[in-house]
Design a protein around this motif. Structure first.
Motif, PDB file in Angstrom:
ATOM      1  N   CYS A  18      -5.495  -7.124   9.848  1.00  0.00           N
ATOM      2  CA  CYS A  18      -4.191  -7.676  10.247  1.00  0.00           C
ATOM      3  C   CYS A  18      -3.691  -8.790   9.325  1.00  0.00           C
ATOM      4  CB  CYS A  18      -4.269  -8.224  11.674  1.00  0.00           C
ATOM      5  SG  CYS A  18      -4.616  -6.946  12.892  1.00  0.00           S
ATOM      6  N   CYS A  27      -9.207 -11.311  17.129  1.00  0.00           N
ATOM      7  CA  CYS A  27      -7.980 -11.297  16.326  1.00  0.00           C
ATOM      8  C   CYS A  27      -6.769 -11.460  17.244  1.00  0.00           C
ATOM      9  CB  CYS A  27      -7.890  -9.991  15.546  1.00  0.00           C
ATOM     10  SG  CYS A  27      -6.314  -9.787  14.689  1.00  0.00           S
ATOM     11  N   CYS A  36      -7.956 -10.732  11.886  1.00  0.00           N
ATOM     12  CA  CYS A  36      -8.997  -9.914  11.257  1.00  0.00           C
ATOM     13  C   CYS A  36      -8.522  -9.469   9.871  1.00  0.00           C
ATOM     14  CB  CYS A  36      -9.344  -8.716  12.140  1.00  0.00           C
ATOM     15  SG  CYS A  36      -8.073  -7.438  12.143  1.00  0.00           S
ATOM     16  N   ASP A  96      -3.825 -10.695  16.709  1.00  0.00           N
ATOM     17  CA  ASP A  96      -2.880  -9.579  16.593  1.00  0.00           C
ATOM     18  C   ASP A  96      -3.419  -8.335  17.304  1.00  0.00           C
ATOM     19  OD1 ASP A  96      -1.226  -7.521  15.843  1.00  0.00           O
ATOM     20  OD2 ASP A  96      -1.002  -8.191  13.769  1.00  0.00           O
ATOM     21  N   CYS A  97      -4.614  -7.850  16.899  1.00  0.00           N
ATOM     22  CA  CYS A  97      -5.107  -6.568  17.435  1.00  0.00           C
ATOM     23  C   CYS A  97      -6.250  -6.740  18.432  1.00  0.00           C
ATOM     24  CB  CYS A  97      -5.559  -5.667  16.296  1.00  0.00           C
ATOM     25  SG  CYS A  97      -7.110  -6.196  15.555  1.00  0.00           S
TER      26      CYS A  97
HETATM   27 ZN   LIG Z   1      -6.550  -7.676  13.853  1.00  0.00          ZN
END
Ligand SMILES: [Zn+2]
Length: 261
Positions: free
Chosen positions: A193, A160, A190, A162-163
């Motif tokens: 997110c 992901c 994901c 983002d995370c």
């Molecule tokens: Zn994520």
């Protein structure tokens, strides 16, 4: 004086007899040069300076923003999309426009004097596919993915964006039917997110795998894309490119809508 292999990306008429050319060179990256006398019938460049021609050039590099001076260009390969036998007029036109698109993308995507020999070689290979008999849409898409990778714009596809949670869509245990791709973030998101992001595209794990395969140094054969992959990836990659550039490339609306057009 410097020598290089070069692909003609643009020509602009300049004065009665000269041309200003934009070239993608293998040795020096993109450059702008003036070709004095290039418009004379028996000028020093003969017919080497046509769009997407490949030539061996001799150039005098100038400092700062000044145009280089092209002193010699010897034709090595002509772009022959309009002369292909066994095709309809429309099919030839599609191949011609695909070539124009490649030239436009290279002008927009590359910086002056920033050499990428791998990208040069990939372009040459793609021109041979486009004015040969390779599937057109898939050839352009394979080139775009390879170029995105070579220019360092490759999206993140294995975790992901983002995370950083792993997204193992290649695993046989991956049970999702779709994966969310964040255009602004440049990669997959994901489930946790993805609701927090705008400008996302949903695609199948299968299409994502094809995307991932294409983001590599050597590129992939156009035949790798199935019609289903292509119909998902064509709009995704176009939108990704628009997000990167901030505008729509002029020739992109002429891109084939099917893998083998
Ligand atoms: Zn994520």
């Amino acid at each position: 004086m410097e020598k290089s292999d070069a692909i003609v990306l643009r020509t602009i008429e300049f004065s009665e007899t000269s041309l200003i050319v934009t070239l993608l060179t293998r040795e020096f990256g993109k450059l702008g040069a003036i070709a004095k006398g290039a418009r004379r019938p028996k000028g020093p460049f003969e017919s080497a300076l046509n769009l997407l021609s490949v030539c061996r050039i001799v150039v005098i590099r100038k400092a700062n923003d000044n145009l280089d001076l092209l002193t010699e260009a010897k034709l090595e390969r002509r772009f022959r999309a309009t002369e292909l036998p066994g095709l309809t007029q429309q099919q030839r036109l599609n191949r011609l426009y695909a070539g124009y698109y490649i030239a436009e993308m290279l002008r927009l995507w590359t910086d002056d004097s920033d050499p990428h020999p791998d990208l040069y070689d990939a372009t040459l290979q793609t021109l041979k596919r486009i004015d040969g008999d390779a599937p057109l849409g898939a050839s352009v898409l394979a080139f775009e993915l390879q170029a995105i990778h070579l220019l360092g714009h490759g999206p993140r596809t294995d975790s992901c964006v983002d995370c950083s949670a792993p997204m193992d869509h290649r695993s046989p245990n991956f049970d999702k039917k779709t994966v969310t791709f964040g255009l602004l973030e440049g990669g997959v998101l994901c489930d946790r997110c993805s609701p927090n992001h705008h400008q996302t595209v949903v695609c199948s794990p299968n299409a994502l795998q094809a995307l991932q395969k294409g983001l590599c140094l050597e590129g992939i054969p156009p035949e790798t894309f199935t019609p289903a992959n292509y119909s998902e990836l064509r709009p995704l990659v176009s939108r990704y490119i628009v997000t990167m550039l901030g505008f729509v490339p002029r020739m992109s609306r002429f891109l084939p809508t099917a893998v083998d057009v």
